[in-house]
Design a protein around this motif. Structure first.
Motif, PDB file in Angstrom:
ATOM      1  N   GLY A  41      34.907  35.059  36.768  1.00 62.15           N
ATOM      2  CA  GLY A  41      36.011  34.302  37.351  1.00 62.15           C
ATOM      3  C   GLY A  41      36.989  35.188  38.088  1.00 62.15           C
ATOM      4  O   GLY A  41      37.506  34.825  39.148  1.00 62.15           O
ATOM      5  N   VAL A  42      37.234  36.368  37.534  1.00 59.72           N
ATOM      6  CA  VAL A  42      38.125  37.330  38.197  1.00 59.72           C
ATOM      7  C   VAL A  42      37.517  37.767  39.519  1.00 59.72           C
ATOM      8  O   VAL A  42      38.201  37.822  40.548  1.00 59.72           O
ATOM      9  N   LEU A  43      36.222  38.063  39.514  1.00 57.68           N
ATOM     10  CA  LEU A  43      35.556  38.515  40.740  1.00 57.68           C
ATOM     11  C   LEU A  43      35.560  37.431  41.818  1.00 57.68           C
ATOM     12  O   LEU A  43      35.735  37.728  42.999  1.00 57.68           O
ATOM     13  N   ILE A  44      35.380  36.180  41.412  1.00 51.79           N
ATOM     14  CA  ILE A  44      35.415  35.083  42.378  1.00 51.79           C
ATOM     15  C   ILE A  44      36.801  34.971  43.009  1.00 51.79           C
ATOM     16  O   ILE A  44      36.933  34.854  44.227  1.00 51.79           O
ATOM     17  N   ARG A  45      37.837  35.045  42.206  1.00 48.20           N
ATOM     18  CA  ARG A  45      39.203  34.943  42.716  1.00 48.20           C
ATOM     19  C   ARG A  45      39.552  36.124  43.624  1.00 48.20           C
ATOM     20  O   ARG A  45      40.160  35.951  44.671  1.00 48.20           O
ATOM     21  N   LEU A  46      39.150  37.314  43.214  1.00 43.05           N
ATOM     22  CA  LEU A  46      39.395  38.493  44.061  1.00 43.05           C
ATOM     23  C   LEU A  46      38.562  38.427  45.341  1.00 43.05           C
ATOM     24  O   LEU A  46      38.981  38.930  46.379  1.00 43.05           O
ATOM     25  N   GLY A  47      37.404  37.795  45.274  1.00 41.67           N
ATOM     26  CA  GLY A  47      36.585  37.588  46.466  1.00 41.67           C
ATOM     27  C   GLY A  47      37.295  36.715  47.489  1.00 41.67           C
ATOM     28  O   GLY A  47      37.236  36.984  48.700  1.00 41.67           O
ATOM     29  N   VAL A  86      42.976  27.670  52.530  1.00 41.13           N
ATOM     30  CA  VAL A  86      42.280  28.110  51.319  1.00 41.13           C
ATOM     31  C   VAL A  86      43.008  27.595  50.084  1.00 41.13           C
ATOM     32  O   VAL A  86      42.380  27.127  49.133  1.00 41.13           O
ATOM     33  N   PHE A  87      44.336  27.639  50.107  1.00 40.23           N
ATOM     34  CA  PHE A  87      45.097  27.182  48.945  1.00 40.23           C
ATOM     35  C   PHE A  87      44.886  25.692  48.688  1.00 40.23           C
ATOM     36  O   PHE A  87      44.611  25.280  47.569  1.00 40.23           O
ATOM     37  N   PHE A  88      45.012  24.869  49.726  1.00 44.44           N
ATOM     38  CA  PHE A  88      44.936  23.422  49.523  1.00 44.44           C
ATOM     39  C   PHE A  88      43.516  22.911  49.347  1.00 44.44           C
ATOM     40  O   PHE A  88      43.292  21.953  48.607  1.00 44.44           O
ATOM     41  N   ILE A  89      42.553  23.548  49.978  1.00 41.22           N
ATOM     42  CA  ILE A  89      41.159  23.139  49.781  1.00 41.22           C
ATOM     43  C   ILE A  89      40.726  23.443  48.353  1.00 41.22           C
ATOM     44  O   ILE A  89      40.040  22.663  47.715  1.00 41.22           O
ATOM     45  N   GLY A  90      41.153  24.579  47.855  1.00 45.78           N
ATOM     46  CA  GLY A  90      40.761  24.975  46.499  1.00 45.78           C
ATOM     47  C   GLY A  90      41.860  24.779  45.485  1.00 45.78           C
ATOM     48  O   GLY A  90      41.915  25.497  44.495  1.00 45.78           O
ATOM     49  N   TYR A  91      42.758  23.804  45.722  1.00 47.90           N
ATOM     50  CA  TYR A  91      43.920  23.621  44.841  1.00 47.90           C
ATOM     51  C   TYR A  91      43.490  23.509  43.379  1.00 47.90           C
ATOM     52  O   TYR A  91      42.652  22.705  43.024  1.00 47.90           O
ATOM     53  N   GLY A  92      44.088  24.349  42.553  1.00 46.01           N
ATOM     54  CA  GLY A  92      43.811  24.339  41.128  1.00 46.01           C
ATOM     55  C   GLY A  92      42.597  25.148  40.721  1.00 46.01           C
ATOM     56  O   GLY A  92      42.273  25.244  39.555  1.00 46.01           O
ATOM     57  N   GLY A  93      41.914  25.749  41.678  1.00 46.85           N
ATOM     58  CA  GLY A  93      40.708  26.500  41.366  1.00 46.85           C
ATOM     59  C   GLY A  93      40.811  27.956  41.775  1.00 46.85           C
ATOM     60  O   GLY A  93      41.896  28.467  42.082  1.00 46.85           O
ATOM     61  N   PRO A  94      39.658  28.624  41.812  1.00 44.85           N
ATOM     62  CA  PRO A  94      39.637  30.047  42.150  1.00 44.85           C
ATOM     63  C   PRO A  94      40.156  30.346  43.560  1.00 44.85           C
ATOM     64  O   PRO A  94      40.786  31.377  43.766  1.00 44.85           O
ATOM     65  N   ALA A  95      39.904  29.447  44.506  1.00 47.83           N
ATOM     66  CA  ALA A  95      40.357  29.698  45.875  1.00 47.83           C
ATOM     67  C   ALA A  95      41.879  29.734  45.949  1.00 47.83           C
ATOM     68  O   ALA A  95      42.459  30.595  46.614  1.00 47.83           O
ATOM     69  N   ALA A  96      42.533  28.810  45.262  1.00 49.04           N
ATOM     70  CA  ALA A  96      43.993  28.779  45.261  1.00 49.04           C
ATOM     71  C   ALA A  96      44.570  30.029  44.597  1.00 49.04           C
ATOM     72  O   ALA A  96      45.546  30.611  45.087  1.00 49.04           O
ATOM     73  N   THR A  97      43.950  30.463  43.522  1.00 51.11           N
ATOM     74  CA  THR A  97      44.402  31.687  42.856  1.00 51.11           C
ATOM     75  C   THR A  97      44.201  32.895  43.763  1.00 51.11           C
ATOM     76  O   THR A  97      45.059  33.776  43.835  1.00 51.11           O
TER      77      THR A  97
END
Length: 149
Positions: A41-47, A86-97
């Motif tokens: 999960g960390v790697l996905i968010r940093l990606g 990216v923030f709104f498409i992935g709101y609440g998920g790894p993309a937003a983070t």
């Protein structure tokens, strides 16, 4: 672009302080998320954050080449687009983070470097050593008022 439309490349103390404070606020928001997820999960968010850095680096190079032909305010609105998308498409998920991670790093980088204008362009400016003269929808009015005082 004439001298009246040029955005200052240096932030003054109040602008630096506000960028730093907002950057720390976002760090406190994303840090608990990184503590609660797995390594994957960390790697996905940093990606996602790295992807935004690549997008902004390409945009930075484009703006450096075509700055005299582009209005800085319109470009600032466009520059904030990828982060918001990216923030709104992935709101609440790894993309937003990932988007908030990139924004917090960019704000802290802008505060430490003293970059005025658009903070999302401070990270690519580290690599090229050139500042893009884009206005920031939030901080440019503050920088302008501070410079007039």
């Amino acid at each position: 672009m004439d001298s009246k439309n040029t955005i200052s490349s240096k932030a003054l103390p109040l602008g630096k302080l506000l960028r730093f404070a907002l950057g720390i606020f976002f760090v406190t928001e994303v840090w608990p998320v990184y503590m609660d997820v797995t390594t994957n999960g960390v790697l996905i968010r940093l990606g996602w954050a790295l992807g935004l850095m690549i997008v902004y680096s390409l945009l930075h190079l484009f703006i450096l080449k075509f700055t005299p032909k582009i209005n800085s305010i319109i470009c600032a609105v466009l520059a904030f687009g990828p982060l918001l998308a990216v923030f709104f498409i992935g709101y609440g998920g790894p993309a937003a983070t990932g988007a908030l991670t990139y924004l917090s790093v960019a704000l802290l980088t802008a505060a430490v470097r003293g970059d005025g204008g658009c903070e999302v362009m401070s990270v690519p400016a580290l690599f090229t050593g050139k500042h893009t003269h884009l206005s920031c929808l939030l901080f440019s009015p503050i920088d302008w008022c501070e410079s007039k005082l």
